[in-house]
Every structure is written in C-alpha cells, then in structure tokens.
Design an enzyme around this catalytic site. Structure first.
Site, PDB file in Angstrom:
ATOM      1  N   ALA A 282       0.853  -1.187   0.000  1.00  0.00           N
ATOM      2  CA  ALA A 282       0.000   0.000   0.000  1.00  0.00           C
ATOM      3  C   ALA A 282       0.886   1.233   0.000  1.00  0.00           C
ATOM      4  O   ALA A 282       2.087   1.144   0.251  1.00  0.00           O
ATOM      5  CB  ALA A 282      -0.906   0.003   1.225  1.00  0.00           C
ATOM      6  N   MET A 283       0.276   2.407  -0.268  1.00  0.00           N
ATOM      7  CA  MET A 283       1.058   3.636  -0.364  1.00  0.00           C
ATOM      8  C   MET A 283       0.331   4.777   0.328  1.00  0.00           C
ATOM      9  O   MET A 283      -0.854   4.990   0.107  1.00  0.00           O
ATOM     10  CB  MET A 283       1.308   3.946  -1.851  1.00  0.00           C
ATOM     11  CG  MET A 283       2.062   5.225  -2.110  1.00  0.00           C
ATOM     12  SD  MET A 283       3.744   5.169  -1.389  1.00  0.00           S
ATOM     13  CE  MET A 283       3.982   6.900  -1.006  1.00  0.00           C
ATOM     14  N   GLU A 318      -0.215   2.651   6.997  1.00  0.00           N
ATOM     15  CA  GLU A 318      -0.338   3.753   6.022  1.00  0.00           C
ATOM     16  C   GLU A 318      -0.952   4.978   6.679  1.00  0.00           C
ATOM     17  O   GLU A 318      -0.533   6.100   6.425  1.00  0.00           O
ATOM     18  CB  GLU A 318      -1.168   3.325   4.813  1.00  0.00           C
ATOM     19  CG  GLU A 318      -0.673   2.067   4.108  1.00  0.00           C
ATOM     20  CD  GLU A 318       0.808   2.084   3.731  1.00  0.00           C
ATOM     21  OE1 GLU A 318       1.350   3.174   3.445  1.00  0.00           O
ATOM     22  OE2 GLU A 318       1.436   1.004   3.731  1.00  0.00           O
ATOM     23  N   HIS A 321       1.578   6.889   8.731  1.00  0.00           N
ATOM     24  CA  HIS A 321       2.510   7.661   7.906  1.00  0.00           C
ATOM     25  C   HIS A 321       2.075   9.118   7.764  1.00  0.00           C
ATOM     26  O   HIS A 321       2.897   9.973   7.425  1.00  0.00           O
ATOM     27  CB  HIS A 321       2.602   7.057   6.505  1.00  0.00           C
ATOM     28  CG  HIS A 321       3.722   6.068   6.324  1.00  0.00           C
ATOM     29  ND1 HIS A 321       4.997   6.294   6.789  1.00  0.00           N
ATOM     30  CD2 HIS A 321       3.757   4.864   5.688  1.00  0.00           C
ATOM     31  CE1 HIS A 321       5.767   5.250   6.451  1.00  0.00           C
ATOM     32  NE2 HIS A 321       5.039   4.369   5.800  1.00  0.00           N
TER      33      HIS A 321
HETATM   34 ZN   LIG Z   1       5.522   2.478   4.986  1.00  0.00          ZN
END
Ligand SMILES: [Zn+2]
Length: 896
Positions: A282-283, A318, A321
């Site tokens: 994932a991003m 994610e 982040h």
């Molecule tokens: Zn990461």
C-alpha cells in the site's frame, strides 16, 4: 588493461549518501492538469521555481528528472524581472537526455510550464501513472513521479499541489487526487473535470491520482478535538461487500494514534482506494492512500484470519505515515528507515494493543529471523541507513523496515514509554513540514531525555546481526550471581571491522520452582526490587552482578527479544525445557521451545546425513505434550508454541544448508509428535469447534489456529480417517481460514481427495482474483513431488497473468521463496526456473523481478553442486543485454 565489455559500458551509476547536497532550486507550487486517455495522457505542469538560498552552487542550470516521457512543449516566465515575458524554449535552451532534462540559464524566480505525453496502458512497470483493471492510478514512491512529468524528483523538494483531472465521464465518474476537492464541472464530449487542492506542502513521491468507475463506502470519524473527517473507501463494484473491516481498522488506527502518540488527522477527508495491480502492499499518499486490493478487502468467506490481521496492520501503517512520513518526511532516500522503521514500530505497537501482544511479538521476530538475519549475513547486507545504492527500489527491504523498527523499539526500551513519547512529540513539533534525517529523530529523543545515543547510532551505520555470548557464575556464600556478556559482529560487504553496539538486554531470573526472583543489580544501571532489568551492553565484554540471590538461578535472557541479536551460547536442553515450561515472559517461553526444537533438529540432521536411524528425544515429546495440554495457555500462543522453526531459519543455522535433510528431519519430528500425541491432538481438535458466524476476535482466532495446528499434525499420520476429517472441514466451514487450512493440508499430502477439492474450490471462486491467488499459492508450496511441474502448468492457466504482481507472488514467488526443499531440488530445475522467470519479468516489471532473485541470495551456503548451479544461473542473468538497474544491482552484488 581489460577490454571494455558491453557490461562495463552500461554499468549503472552508484549513488552515495556522502554526496548529498541541498537542492539548487526549490518548487513552491505545482499546478498539474491531466487530460486522461488510456494510451495518450497529456500532462501540463506549471511550476513556480526559485533558487534555493541554502544552495552554494553557482550554476544557473535547472536539472529535472524524467523517464519515458514525450516532451511536447516548455515555456518559461521570469518573475520580478523587467522583461518578464513568456518564452517558449527551443532545443538550444535545454539538454534532453534519457532520464533528465537540463534547462540552461534560468533566472532566480520563474514559472516553468512543461507539457508531456505518457502512455498509461503500456506502463507495466506499475510506477508513475498506469492502468489497472480499467482504472487509472499512480505509484510515485520512490521515483515514479518522474514518469509522469519532468520534476526535481527528490523528497526534500516540497511543494503545494493543485491538480485538475479531465476524463471520460462514463468510464471514469470518480476522479481523485490529494487534499480537498475544490471545483468540478462538465466540458462536453461526455468529459468532465475535477480540481483538488492539497493545503500541505509535500514531496512529489506523495502525489496520487485515481480515476475509475468505483463503488464508495463512506464513514465518518470525529477527532479528539471535535473535527469531523469523512472517510471514503473506493473499490470495484464487485467488492462492495468487502469494505467493512478496513473502515473499522481505519477508525481504530485514528483513535490509537491520538491516544498513543497524540497525533490527530489534519484534512477534512481521508480516502483509500483498492487497486488490483500494485507492486507494494500500500502507499501513504497524502489523504489518498492507494492499496493493493489484497491488503484492504476482506470478507469471512474469502479472507483468512491472517488476512484480517494483516489488513489491520497495513491500514494502521499507512494511516500512521500521515505524521511519520508525510508531515515529517525524509531528506533523501538513504533516510528511508526514518519513516519506515518508525512507522513499522508504530504499526506493530498498534497490532499488539489491538490483539495478543505476545503473538504479535512472535510474528515480528519470525520475520527478522526468517528473512532479515539472512539478509544481514548475505551479499545484500546493508545498514538500516544504507550508504549507497544503484536502484532505491531495491532498498525497500526487511533491514530498512523491520530491523529499522527494532532499532526504534530499542530506543523505546531504553527511554521507557513516557520518555519515548516526549521524544516523539518533540520530533513532530520540531520538524513538522520538513524533510529530515535519522539524526534529527535520534537528537529529539536524546535532548528530551538527557541521554547520549551517539554509540547507539552504530545500529544505523553498521550492517550485520550482532552475536551475544554469555557466561554465568554463582557464589553461594556471597549470594551473588554474575552474568558476563560479550558482543561480536562479523564483517559484511564494505564493512570489515565493526564498532561495539549499544544493546539493551532485558533479563529476569527464576528459581528452581520457576518463580521470579526479585533483582538487586549493583553498579551503574542499578535496578533494585524489580522483576526484570534492562542491562545496557556497550562494551565488547561487560559484567553484571546481582546480589541477594539465594540459590543458583535460571537466566531468562533477552526477554521480549529486546534487541535484534543472536544468542550463540549453547544451553543444556534441560534448561531450555525448564524455560519452555516456566518462563513468565510469553515471548521467552515460546523462544525456549524454538531453541529446544532447533537443537534437536540440528543434531538429527547430523544423524540423518550419517545414514543413522532417527529417534526423537522423549523429553521433547513430554515438553510438547505439556504445552499441548496446558489449559491455562492462550490458544493463539499455544499454537505458536507447537510450531517448529521454519526450513529457511534452520537452513540459516547450518554451515552448509542440506535442504533435503532439513525437510526430512522436520517432517520426521512432526510425524513422531503426531504418533505419540495422536489422542491429545484429536481431543483438542474436537474441543474447539466454533458455531455461529465468523468473527474477527482474539478468542475465535486462537481457537481456529490451535484447531488447524492439531489437524496439520494429525495429517502427518497419513490415515484415511484424518483425510476425511480434512475434507469435511473443507466442505462445511463457513470461513476461509478453516477452508484454506484444510485444502492446503489435502494438497500437501497424497490422498484421493486433493484434485477434486482443488477443482471444486476453483469452480466456486474463479470470479474472485484474491481467492484464486490462495489457490495458486497452496499448490506452489505443496511438498509433494512434481510441484514445479504443477507450477509451470499453472502459469498457462487462464487465471494466471505474469503482468499482475499478486499472481507472480502467489505462484512463482511462493515456489521459489517459500518452498525451500523443492526449489533447491538437487537437479537444479528450480534454479533454472527462477532465472527464466526473472529474465522474462525484468522486461515488464523490474521491481518484481528483482525481488525474486532473493531465492539465490544465500547461494554460498549450499554444497558445491548447488553453488555451481545457482552461480551459473546468476551468470546467465547478468550476461543478458538491457538488464534493468534493479536486477543488475541485486545480481552483481549477489555474485560479488
Ligand atoms: Zn511504509
């Protein structure tokens, strides 16, 4: 002198941390305009640029990165100059090369407008803008943005982005980018447009765009300070029943980050999109996370407990982040662990708080031991903060991520919870909106806690797993127990000698009844009246003395795996069995069982190689029985305790890895345990039948886990009754955890049901790509002979495509990296297969190709015959023309 071969001419360039310099030009704002069509997308980019006052360079050349772009036009408008005319640049104004565009003689302040064309449909590398199942999506970390537009593609250039997307209204009703939607409209020819504005400056690797015909599940979250955040999960329409779990996990993550780290979300909306073709998990693009569909979609019928668990961790990762990565980002890609190590630590803590802390810790340590330790001991060994790279995509590794998380965890152990929180608060406050380094993170921790972590920094600079030796002495008269610890770290590529590490070692002492002794540690790190102490090993050899110890104690060392090290001192089996039965630290109790099993496995391997008959230690069978029947032990933990060390971990512990012997011995032990404990295993299996709907909770997961562990042992008996039980479970279960557990056992053993069950499973789930990935994976990991033939024929199956990374991982990856015995078949067929797949994949998707080469990384740990065959295949790969940087770097380092 050597003649120049074609290899040395095209040898890709190495990038060094020591050559870092600040950007010469900064970009304040970016206005992007996308006109989307499948094969020809036009990107207009308007950049407001200024000379960086911090740069000492006198050059007036602006260098931009770009790859696979068709340049259409460039115009430049100087700001604040008398003749601020818009000038269309011609070829004499710039130098256009393969991966860069250098514009000469630019002013101090200017606006640059660049128009380029790209072909998303032909982009199979899945970096930049590409098509996945009829939707447009992007992946820009680390260097994908340069495949979208010319730009200073480095994380320390942070800009405010405004993005307008134009597309066909019918095929792409949903148009998304980062931040807040500010405007939209129709524009004829059945096309429409939407404008998004991100109020936070960000590096271009966090840019994202999605366009598609998607179902949206909505929710809302109220932050601690009372802000409402709209949550949107976008999936393909056929997956609309698989959204609930991810949204629940997202809300859990948001609450947890507020409570544990004091971090609140900062935009009005948070969007997640599920994409089928994705190189990573994932991003974390700002406000618009893009997920591999396998890491977000879940339903009881199609997903296992492990899927549910993993999704929770990745959604958390994610989301976290947003602060550790987005609000505070990396100065350069050498600092990758600054965001990844810290964020993995955060997601591990989150999963630990949401579920069983001990099981989570065991999972974390298994990843280290099964994958990171071998990386640290092999040709690709690199520090948590690498000093050099050819292709940064190759450094998204278990070292940067998981060892990086261990390094942060050690800081947490040294500072304690409160001290760590003070440090992290200060880090976020000092560096909000900045692109920073590992030193900035550690400095924040140091200054808030008045501690010197300069020696600790060796964890960031030095590769290799430190080895710890210990010796004990007990003085009955003085009632004094002395523990001596020594550290050693072997050389790694480019690092011949190592400085001593600063290692936190958590210990406890037990008396002969298994009771915890109260500790009275003299000297510097004094700790008195405690049940356990953290010893700080900083020197090569250090002695720790405990007073008022009335009998010779049993040492419980490295509790909770307080440092990523190997303990090399061999302990008597009786001591390991004692700790396996008594250690109050759950992790250490499990670990003692693993060490005991490993010791037995290693000596049986020697017997097996000498051609002797094998016999399993009775003491071990008894210890195993005790654990099996211990009703006070949590089921999930018990299931972990009943597992043997993996084949890859055992291989790492051998001087020469004899994969056949490892496989045979491991199965022999499993069969012996099943024979001796058949009745106990069957009773336990039958006592945990769950009725009612599937639920994702610790109790049910623990029951499913222990039940399936028992069944897997019983299946070792090759008894038709258990085959039938397995088929019953396969047919009658209401959840994928139990179905797939049964099916993989049937596929692993010779029985009359396997082909029918595989066929009926395919029949039922052929429309669901993620379930079919499981179907591929269990066939690729089968221990039955002819598995490679099966894998090869499955590559021709209509459900397989080499263009989809999930399919490659499920079939090719699982065989080459997860089926140790068959991959290392002494006829070399597995090696040849891997080399062929790497070469064909490299032409499509270099990132995925490079990751598969891991199968060869330990080639020097095998016998001459295997070494030779692996080397031949590595040579074959590297002699291929037009190899990607990704594959070139890994293969050349593996051979070096
Ligand atoms: Zn990461």
């Amino acid at each position: 002198m050597d003649s120049l071969t074609s290899e040395s001419i095209s040898e890709p360039k190495t990038i060094f941390l020591k050559n870092y310099s600040v950007p010469e030009y900064l970009v304040d704002t970016v206005i992007l305009d996308f006109d989307l069509t499948e094969t020809k997308t036009t990107v207009r980019s308007e950049l407001k640029i200024r000379k960086n006052p911090a740069s000492e360079s006198n050059s007036s050349n602006l260098e931009l990165n770009g790859q696979n772009l068709k340049l259409i036009a460039i115009t430049l408008e100087a700001i604040n100059e008398p003749s601020s005319l818009v000038k269309t640049l011609t070829e004499s104004d710039y130098l256009l090369e393969n991966e860069s565009l250098v514009i000469s003689d630019v002013p101090e302040f200017f606006i640059l407008i660049i128009t380029t064309e790209i072909n998303p449909k032909e982009n199979l590398a899945l970096e930049g803008l590409y098509l996945s199942s009829n939707m447009f999506c992007t992946q820009c970390e680390a260097q994908g943005f340069r495949r979208i537009s010319y730009f200073p593609d480095r994380p320390d250039v942070m800009a405010l982005f405004t993005v307008t997307i134009h597309a066909d209204k019918q095929h792409y009703p949903i148009l998304l980018s980062n931040g807040n939607k500010t405007d939209s409209g129709d524009e004829g020819k059945n096309r429409h447009w939407v404008t998004w504005q991100d109020p936070f400056p960000k590096p271009c690797y966090l840019f994202a765009l999605v366009a598609g015909n998607l179902y949206c599940q909505q929710d809302v979250f109220t932050t601690a300070s009372g802000q409402n955040v709209d949550l949107y999960l976008y999936v393909e329409h056929e997956n609309k029943h698989k959204c609930e779990h991810a949204l629940m996990c997202l809300k859990q993550s948001m609450t947890w980050d507020e409570e544990t780290f004091g971090r609140e979300y900062d935009l009005n909306n948070f969007m997640i999109v599920a994409v089928n073709d994705f190189n990573m998990g994932a991003m974390e693009n700002k406000g618009l996370n893009i997920f591999n569909s396998s890491c977000v979609l879940a339903s009881p019928e199609t997903s296992t407990d492990a899927d549910y668990y993993r999704i929770q961790g990745i959604i958390g990762h994610e989301y976290f982040h947003n602060w550790s990565g987005n609000r505070v980002t990396c100065r350069d890609w050498f600092q990758l662990s600054l965001k990844e190590g810290f964020t993995v630590f955060r997601d591990q803590q989150f999963s630990s708080d949401m579920n069983s802390a001990a099981v989570q810790r065991i999972d974390d340590v298994n990843i280290l031991r099964n994958a990171q330790f071998s990386q640290d001991a092999g040709p690709m060994a690199h520090p948590v903060r690498p000093q050099e790279y050819i292709e940064i995509s190759n450094f998204y590794t278990v070292t940067v991520y998981n060892k990086g998380a261990e390094v942060v965890r050690m800081i947490h152990t040294l500072l304690g919870n409160k001290g760590f929180r003070k440090g992290s608060d200060s880090y976020f406050k000092r560096h909000d909106g900045q692109a920073v380094t590992v030193e900035d993170f550690v400095n924040a921790m140091e200054s808030e806690n008045n501690i010197d972590l300069s020696q600790f920094m060796n964890w960031y600079h030095q590769a290799g797993t430190p080895k710890i030796e210990f010796s004990e002495s007990y003085d009955a008269q003085a009632k004094r127990y002395t523990l001596t610890l020594k550290q050693f770290c072997a050389a790694t590529p480019g690092q011949e000698t190592k400085k001593d590490f600063h290692i936190p070692i958590r210990v406890g002492l037990l008396n002969s009844n298994g009771e915890t002794l109260s500790l009275d540690l003299s000297g510097e790190d004094s700790c008195s009246g405690e049940q356990e102490c953290v010893l700080e090993l900083k020197q090569n050899e250090q002695r720790f003395t405990f007073d008022n110890i009335s009998e010779k104690p049993v040492l419980s060392l490295l509790r909770g795996f307080s440092a990523p090290v190997k303990i090399t001192t061999q302990r008597p089996r009786s001591e390991m069995a004692f700790l396996f039965a008594n250690d109050p630290d759950d992790f250490n109790r499990w670990n003692a069982g693993q060490e005991l099993a490993l010791d037995i496995i290693l000596s049986l391997i020697k017997e097996h190689q000498a051609g002797h008959d094998l016999k399993l230690d009775k003491e071990y069978v008894n210890a195993f029985r005790k654990t099996l029947n211990n009703s006070s032990l949590d089921n999930a933990l018990k299931s972990q305790a009943l597992g043997l060390p993996s084949e890859s971990y055992i291989a790492d512990q051998c001087h020469i890895a004899d994969t056949d012997a490892i496989h045979d011995v491991r199965i022999f032990i499993r069969q012996q345990l099943a024979k001796n404990l058949e009745a106990d295993l069957l009773t336990l299996y039958n006592s945990f039948t769950i009725s009612g709907d599937y639920q994702f909770n610790a109790k049910d997961m623990g029951q499913r886990s222990i039940r399936n562990t028992c069944l897997s042992y019983l299946m070792e008996l090759d008894n038709a009754d258990y085959h039938k039980i397995c088929v019953e479970q396969f047919k009658n279960s209401n959840n994928m955890t139990d179905v797939i557990a049964a099916l993989s056992l049937l596929v692993n053993h010779d029985n009359e049901y396997r082909e029918n069950c595989l066929a009926s499973f395919y029949e039922q789930w052929q429309h669901d790509a993620l379930v079919i990935d499981k179907w591929f994976a269990i066939q690729a990991t089968s221990r039955l002979p002819a598995t490679l033939e099966r894998v090869k024929s499955l590559m021709n199956h209509s459900a397989f495509t080499i263009k989809n990374p999930n399919k490659v991982r499920a079939l090719i990856g699982r065989f080459c990296l997860g089926n140790i015995a068959q991959f290392h078949n002494s006829d070399g067929s597995g090696y040849q297969f891997l080399a062929e797949q790497v070469l064909s994949l490299d032409k499509l998707n270099p990132q995925i190709a490079a990751r598969l080469i891991q199968g060869f990384s330990q080639w020097r740990n095998y016998n001459d015959n295997r070494q030779q065959m692996m080397k031949q295949n590595l040579d074959k790969i590297i002699s291929e023309d037009g190899l990607s940087k990704d594959v070139y770097e890994i293969v050349s380092k593996t051979l070096a």
